[in-house]
Motif scaffolding. Structure first.
Motif, PDB file in Angstrom:
ATOM      1  N   ALA A  45       5.280   6.232  -7.923  1.00 21.23           N
ATOM      2  CA  ALA A  45       5.113   5.200  -6.899  1.00 21.23           C
ATOM      3  C   ALA A  45       5.281   3.775  -7.424  1.00 21.23           C
ATOM      4  CB  ALA A  45       3.736   5.338  -6.251  1.00 21.23           C
ATOM      5  N   LEU A  46       5.421   3.605  -8.728  1.00 17.52           N
ATOM      6  CA  LEU A  46       5.462   2.251  -9.293  1.00 17.52           C
ATOM      7  C   LEU A  46       6.568   1.367  -8.713  1.00 17.52           C
ATOM      8  CD1 LEU A  46       4.575   2.704 -13.077  1.00 17.52           C
ATOM      9  CD2 LEU A  46       3.151   1.797 -11.230  1.00 17.52           C
ATOM     10  N   PRO A  47       7.764   1.886  -8.424  1.00 18.60           N
ATOM     11  CA  PRO A  47       8.763   1.004  -7.809  1.00 18.60           C
ATOM     12  C   PRO A  47       8.318   0.428  -6.467  1.00 18.60           C
ATOM     13  CG  PRO A  47       9.823   2.956  -8.706  1.00 18.60           C
ATOM     14  CD  PRO A  47       8.343   3.198  -8.786  1.00 18.60           C
ATOM     15  N   ASP A  63       2.677  -0.424   7.885  1.00 18.26           N
ATOM     16  CA  ASP A  63       3.229  -1.072   6.695  1.00 18.26           C
ATOM     17  C   ASP A  63       2.939  -0.278   5.421  1.00 18.26           C
ATOM     18  OD1 ASP A  63       0.508  -1.449   6.443  1.00 18.26           O
ATOM     19  OD2 ASP A  63       0.645  -3.588   5.949  1.00 18.26           O
ATOM     20  N   VAL A  64       2.476   0.964   5.570  1.00 16.64           N
ATOM     21  CA  VAL A  64       2.112   1.797   4.427  1.00 16.64           C
ATOM     22  C   VAL A  64       3.325   2.627   4.004  1.00 16.64           C
ATOM     23  CG1 VAL A  64       0.557   3.574   3.571  1.00 16.64           C
ATOM     24  CG2 VAL A  64      -0.262   1.904   5.253  1.00 16.64           C
ATOM     25  N   HIS A  65       3.675   2.527   2.729  1.00 17.05           N
ATOM     26  CA  HIS A  65       4.760   3.323   2.182  1.00 17.05           C
ATOM     27  C   HIS A  65       4.252   4.726   1.847  1.00 17.05           C
ATOM     28  CE1 HIS A  65       7.167  -0.339   1.613  1.00 17.05           C
ATOM     29  NE2 HIS A  65       6.069  -0.899   1.115  1.00 17.05           N
ATOM     30  N   VAL A  66       5.117   5.720   1.970  1.00 14.27           N
ATOM     31  CA  VAL A  66       4.775   7.080   1.583  1.00 14.27           C
ATOM     32  C   VAL A  66       5.693   7.504   0.440  1.00 14.27           C
ATOM     33  CG1 VAL A  66       4.503   9.475   2.304  1.00 14.27           C
ATOM     34  CG2 VAL A  66       4.041   7.622   3.932  1.00 14.27           C
ATOM     35  N   SER A  67       5.086   7.936  -0.648  1.00 12.52           N
ATOM     36  CA  SER A  67       5.817   8.461  -1.797  1.00 12.52           C
ATOM     37  C   SER A  67       5.716   9.982  -1.753  1.00 12.52           C
ATOM     38  CB  SER A  67       5.227   7.917  -3.103  1.00 12.52           C
ATOM     39  OG  SER A  67       5.840   8.507  -4.234  1.00 12.52           O
ATOM     40  N   GLY A  79       1.960  -4.673 -12.792  1.00 13.21           N
ATOM     41  CA  GLY A  79       0.582  -5.146 -12.860  1.00 13.21           C
ATOM     42  C   GLY A  79      -0.420  -4.067 -12.556  1.00 13.21           C
ATOM     43  N   PRO A  80      -1.696  -4.357 -12.767  1.00 14.34           N
ATOM     44  CA  PRO A  80      -2.760  -3.396 -12.463  1.00 14.34           C
ATOM     45  C   PRO A  80      -2.785  -3.060 -10.974  1.00 14.34           C
ATOM     46  CG  PRO A  80      -3.576  -5.211 -13.821  1.00 14.34           C
ATOM     47  CD  PRO A  80      -2.217  -5.603 -13.344  1.00 14.34           C
ATOM     48  N   ARG A  93       0.858  -1.186   0.000  1.00 14.53           N
ATOM     49  CA  ARG A  93       0.000   0.000   0.000  1.00 14.53           C
ATOM     50  C   ARG A  93       0.895   1.237   0.000  1.00 14.53           C
ATOM     51  NH1 ARG A  93      -4.103  -0.651   4.912  1.00 14.53           N
ATOM     52  NH2 ARG A  93      -2.173  -1.193   6.010  1.00 14.53           N
ATOM     53  N   VAL A  94       0.552   2.189  -0.864  1.00 14.20           N
ATOM     54  CA  VAL A  94       1.359   3.398  -1.007  1.00 14.20           C
ATOM     55  C   VAL A  94       0.444   4.611  -0.913  1.00 14.20           C
ATOM     56  CG1 VAL A  94       2.929   4.707  -2.487  1.00 14.20           C
ATOM     57  CG2 VAL A  94       3.018   2.205  -2.481  1.00 14.20           C
ATOM     58  N   VAL A  95       0.860   5.595  -0.154  1.00  9.45           N
ATOM     59  CA  VAL A  95       0.181   6.888  -0.064  1.00  9.45           C
ATOM     60  C   VAL A  95       1.141   7.939  -0.605  1.00  9.45           C
ATOM     61  CG1 VAL A  95      -0.735   8.649   1.504  1.00  9.45           C
ATOM     62  CG2 VAL A  95      -1.215   6.229   1.933  1.00  9.45           C
ATOM     63  N   ASN A  96       0.667   8.773  -1.529  1.00 12.99           N
ATOM     64  CA  ASN A  96       1.543   9.866  -1.954  1.00 12.99           C
ATOM     65  C   ASN A  96       1.277  11.098  -1.097  1.00 12.99           C
ATOM     66  OD1 ASN A  96      -0.892  10.746  -3.113  1.00 12.99           O
ATOM     67  ND2 ASN A  96       0.056  11.384  -5.031  1.00 12.99           N
ATOM     68  N   ALA A  97       2.258  11.990  -1.043  1.00 13.39           N
ATOM     69  CA  ALA A  97       2.143  13.175  -0.194  1.00 13.39           C
ATOM     70  C   ALA A  97       2.951  14.306  -0.803  1.00 13.39           C
ATOM     71  CB  ALA A  97       2.641  12.878   1.225  1.00 13.39           C
ATOM     72  N   HIS A  98       2.434  15.506  -0.669  1.00 15.21           N
ATOM     73  CA  HIS A  98       3.160  16.705  -1.109  1.00 15.21           C
ATOM     74  C   HIS A  98       2.903  17.851  -0.137  1.00 15.21           C
ATOM     75  CE1 HIS A  98       4.935  19.784  -3.653  1.00 15.21           C
ATOM     76  NE2 HIS A  98       3.825  20.494  -3.501  1.00 15.21           N
ATOM     77  N   TYR A  99       1.661  18.333  -0.083  1.00  9.46           N
ATOM     78  CA  TYR A  99       1.330  19.437   0.817  1.00  9.46           C
ATOM     79  C   TYR A  99       1.368  18.940   2.268  1.00  9.46           C
ATOM     80  CZ  TYR A  99      -1.349  23.104   3.134  1.00  9.46           C
ATOM     81  OH  TYR A  99      -1.764  24.094   3.982  1.00  9.46           O
ATOM     82  N   ARG A 100       2.174  19.624   3.085  1.00 11.58           N
ATOM     83  CA  ARG A 100       2.353  19.213   4.482  1.00 11.58           C
ATOM     84  C   ARG A 100       2.717  17.732   4.573  1.00 11.58           C
ATOM     85  NH1 ARG A 100       2.643  24.019   7.391  1.00 11.58           N
ATOM     86  NH2 ARG A 100       1.032  25.438   6.654  1.00 11.58           N
TER      87      ARG A 100
END
Length: 219
Positions: A83-85, A63-67, A90-91, A44-51
């Motif tokens: 975030a693909l790496p 266990d959640v990755h942050v991009s 796959g889908p 599971r990946v969450v992206n982040a930019h603002y704050r």
């Protein structure tokens, strides 16, 4: 992939010091409501930019990755590509974090309808009549399982999408609309209707509406 990088400008002063995904709804951050839906999925990946530092801190020890997208925000397509790496081939499921659901798990609905031989993207939509807090009209028309632009079907922010074509995009920042339009041209842009109720929490009024919806669904 959970999208959590936006500025949340429609929230006004509420996001002056807090990223929208961490705003509380019914006592819990929006991001946690979304993460509940992804239980059992990995990675599971969450992206982040603002704050972004607040999102990183909130997810520390999980266990959640942050991009983290820096210095520039990358939009949905660029964010997914970055975030693909972490996601692998796959889908993938993608899920916006500024919505609350009442009904079955939306990702289960998508999984049951997914047909990779016939689809490049499968979007979960809801009729305007069950889109609580929606401002404006719909996004798509949905006919025999296929989507076209304009209509009264509202995109909920949940989908399954193939990611192989992302490697062919040279830009860093771009919208997933690019993949959608390619899928539409190929006749592989598909949709399925969510049977429950969905609430847009992208604006301040949406918080109250979502809490009312959740209270009603609990009775």
């Amino acid at each position: 992939m959970l999208f959590a990088a936006g500025f949340g400008t429609r929230m006004g002063a509420l996001t002056a010091d807090t990223p929208k995904p961490l705003l509380p709804v019914a006592g819990r951050p929006l991001l946690d409501h979304a993460l509940d839906l992804t239980h059992g999925l990995s990675p599971r990946v969450v992206n982040a930019h603002y704050r972004a530092e607040q999102v990183v801190r909130h997810l520390a020890g999980t266990d959640v990755h942050v991009s983290v997208e820096a210095p520039e925000i990358l939009d949905t397509g660029g964010g997914l590509k970055r975030a693909l790496p972490l996601l692998g081939p796959g889908p993938v499921f993608t899920l916006n974090t500024d919505a609350v659901w009442s009904g079955p798990n939306p990702l289960d609905i998508l999984r049951a309808a997914w047909s990779p031989d016939q689809m490049d993207a499968l979007l979960l939509c809801v009729p305007l009549t069950r889109a609580v807090g929606r401002k404006g009209g719909g996004d798509f028309s949905l006919t025999d399982g296929h989507l076209a632009w304009q209509g009264d079907a509202v995109y909920t922010g949940a989908q399954i999408v193939k990611t192989a074509r992302l490697a062919q995009v040279e830009e860093d920042a771009f919208s997933l609309h690019r993949l959608w339009n390619e899928a539409l041209t190929a006749g592989r842009f598909c949709g399925v209707t969510y049977p429950g109720t969905w609430c847009d929490v992208g604006h301040p009024e949406g918080i109250r509406l979502a809490e009312d919806m959740l209270r009603h669904s609990a009775t």
